[in-house]
Design a protein around this motif. Structure first.
Motif, PDB file in Angstrom:
ATOM      1  N   SER A  48       0.794  -1.245   0.000  1.00 23.57           N
ATOM      2  CA  SER A  48       0.000   0.000   0.000  1.00 23.57           C
ATOM      3  C   SER A  48       0.824   1.291   0.000  1.00 23.57           C
ATOM      4  O   SER A  48       0.248   2.374   0.028  1.00 23.57           O
ATOM      5  N   ALA A  49       2.158   1.191  -0.046  1.00 23.50           N
ATOM      6  CA  ALA A  49       2.980   2.411   0.062  1.00 23.50           C
ATOM      7  C   ALA A  49       2.902   3.247  -1.217  1.00 23.50           C
ATOM      8  O   ALA A  49       2.800   2.718  -2.311  1.00 23.50           O
ATOM      9  N   HIS A  50       2.969   4.565  -1.045  1.00 24.94           N
ATOM     10  CA  HIS A  50       2.976   5.495  -2.175  1.00 24.94           C
ATOM     11  C   HIS A  50       4.399   5.944  -2.475  1.00 24.94           C
ATOM     12  O   HIS A  50       5.215   6.045  -1.567  1.00 24.94           O
TER      13      HIS A  50
ATOM     14  N   LYS B  24      -3.043  -2.813  -2.402  1.00 22.82           N
ATOM     15  CA  LYS B  24      -3.343  -3.042  -0.984  1.00 22.82           C
ATOM     16  C   LYS B  24      -3.690  -4.505  -0.734  1.00 22.82           C
ATOM     17  O   LYS B  24      -4.844  -4.831  -0.429  1.00 22.82           O
ATOM     18  N   SER B  25      -2.728  -5.374  -0.902  1.00 19.39           N
ATOM     19  CA  SER B  25      -2.953  -6.787  -0.593  1.00 19.39           C
ATOM     20  C   SER B  25      -1.619  -7.391  -0.162  1.00 19.39           C
ATOM     21  O   SER B  25      -0.665  -7.416  -0.943  1.00 19.39           O
ATOM     22  N   LEU B  26      -1.579  -7.845   1.089  1.00 23.92           N
ATOM     23  CA  LEU B  26      -0.322  -8.392   1.599  1.00 23.92           C
ATOM     24  C   LEU B  26       0.113  -9.596   0.771  1.00 23.92           C
ATOM     25  O   LEU B  26       1.280  -9.736   0.420  1.00 23.92           O
ATOM     26  N   GLU B  27      -0.842 -10.472   0.466  1.00 24.45           N
ATOM     27  CA  GLU B  27      -0.499 -11.681  -0.288  1.00 24.45           C
ATOM     28  C   GLU B  27       0.131 -11.339  -1.623  1.00 24.45           C
ATOM     29  O   GLU B  27       1.164 -11.869  -2.013  1.00 24.45           O
TER      30      GLU B  27
ATOM     31  N   ALA C 112       2.500  -7.523  -6.908  1.00 21.74           N
ATOM     32  CA  ALA C 112       1.811  -6.253  -6.630  1.00 21.74           C
ATOM     33  C   ALA C 112       2.113  -5.237  -7.721  1.00 21.74           C
ATOM     34  O   ALA C 112       3.246  -4.828  -7.891  1.00 21.74           O
ATOM     35  N   SER C 113       1.092  -4.881  -8.477  1.00 21.93           N
ATOM     36  CA  SER C 113       1.333  -3.920  -9.544  1.00 21.93           C
ATOM     37  C   SER C 113       1.270  -2.505  -8.982  1.00 21.93           C
ATOM     38  O   SER C 113       0.682  -2.262  -7.937  1.00 21.93           O
TER      39      SER C 113
END
Ligand code: SF4
Length: 376
Positions: free
Chosen positions: A269-271, A283-286, A293-294
């Motif tokens: 989730s970081a910007h 926003k997905s830990l998995e 994570a795109s």
């Protein structure tokens, strides 16, 4: 070539419980398996490597936010500090970790200091058990009582305390009691945020169903004014709408954000804001752990900057603003600015603008009005 200062933000998402008002990406988990920490650490380091290729800037600040970073094993923080410090041109001046009183451990703090941690921002919010219950936060009286002593014993003297104003039932005597306690604990920086009911939070649901009361705008406003006066009289300078610091203790990291400097955001989730583009991790830990994570591009960095610069209490240059917003949006701003000036919310003079005292006290509403006008 002169390299501009930039910040690095690392998101550590785990918390013991989910606070009722929280809309950050955080996962309530008392115990996090070692295997998860190891995988998360590996992904952070990988992401740092990718994002720092051809970096046009020198890292001067590193911030561990969350979530509750003080829950993380110290080696994760140590490894990240080491990796960021090795980036070309890095001159880390400020390394901050967010913490909650319950998860601050003396032994860990000493270790973290030896790795280069030099600033801690502690989420206190209130010392009243009743107020913390409303906010859905944990309260362990002993850990609150000992929090500043633990930091001092570890040799960390640059620390900040966060408080929340405007909670229903929060009386001014309690606010002063909390601030006095923090000052006796030798805090150098205080953040006094106003309670905001964010969409899709447990607090919003509780208010909608009538289980909790809503805070009153007037209470919020009065508490903001009184806190500003109280801290002023005790040598704290208000350098942003909600932030106060003793001389030389303003947060470098926050100022980089507000002054439109670049930053690398690592973790779920970081910007990030690099080369004029703002992006956010999914926003997905998995997904983050699996490396799939795109990056999602977020809109209008120039408006974010503008809002950030308005939040600062010092004078901001109109010429810089014009360069940033472009001709049309700049004209839009000047159109609203006349009305805002007439209402004594901002002041424009000698090609500079700044919020007035009244503007500061109504900052959230004012910033919303400007954002809406510029985004349309
Ligand atoms: S400790 Fe902070 S990040 Fe965690 S749930 Fe509470 S407000 Fe959110």
């Amino acid at each position: 070539m002169i390299l501009q200062a930039l910040g690095v933000y690392v998101h550590l998402p785990f918390c013991d419980v989910k606070c009722a008002y929280c809309d950050f990406y955080s996962i309530a988990r008392r115990h996090v398996d070692e295997d998860v920490w190891q995988r998360y650490r590996a992904r952070l380091l990988q992401e740092l490597k990718e994002k720092s290729e051809n970096l046009q800037g020198k890292p001067v600040s590193l911030f561990f936010g969350g979530g509750t970073p003080s829950k993380a094993p110290p080696y994760i923080i140590g490894d990240l500090i080491e990796a960021v410090a090795k980036l070309p041109g890095a001159q880390l001046k400020e390394v901050t970790m967010e913490a909650n009183p319950e998860s601050l451990q003396s032994q860990n703090l000493k270790q973290l200091k030896s790795y280069g941690l030099n600033r801690v921002s502690v989420g206190i919010q209130s010392t009243s058990a009743e107020i913390l219950k409303y906010l859905g936060r944990l309260y362990n009286e002993k850990s609150y009582r000992e929090v500043f002593e633990k930091l001092q014993n570890a040799g960390i003297h640059n620390y900040s305390a966060d408080f929340i104003l405007g909670t229903p039932g929060l009386k001014m005597e309690q606010v002063f009691k909390d601030l006095n306690w923090a000052l006796q604990g030798q805090v150098k920086h205080i953040s006094a945020y106003t309670l905001t009911v964010e969409p899709d939070t447990m607090l919003e649901a509780a208010i909608k169903s009538g289980r909790q009361r809503k805070s009153s705008d007037r209470r919020l406003w009065l508490q903001q004014i009184k806190v500003a006066e109280f801290l002023h009289e005790r040598g704290f300078k208000q350098y942003e709408v909600s932030n106060y610091a003793l001389k030389n203790y303003q947060s470098l990291h926050n100022q980089l954000y507000w002054k439109y400097r670049q930053y690398i955001g690592l973790g779920v989730s970081a910007h990030s804001f690099l080369n004029g583009k703002r992006t956010a991790n999914v926003k997905s830990l998995e997904k983050y752990l699996n490396g799939t994570a795109s990056l999602v591009e977020t809109a209008k960095p120039e408006i974010d900057f503008f809002i950030g610069s308005l939040r600062l209490t010092g004078k901001q240059s109109l010429l810089q603003l014009k360069r940033l917003l472009g001709e049309q949006k700049y004209k839009d701003f000047l159109n609203i600015a006349q009305d805002l000036q007439r209402r004594n919310l901002i002041q424009i003079q000698n090609l500079h603008f700044q919020m007035t005292e009244k503007g500061l006290m109504n900052a959230d509403q004012l910033l919303k009005e400007i954002t809406d006008a510029l985004a349309s």
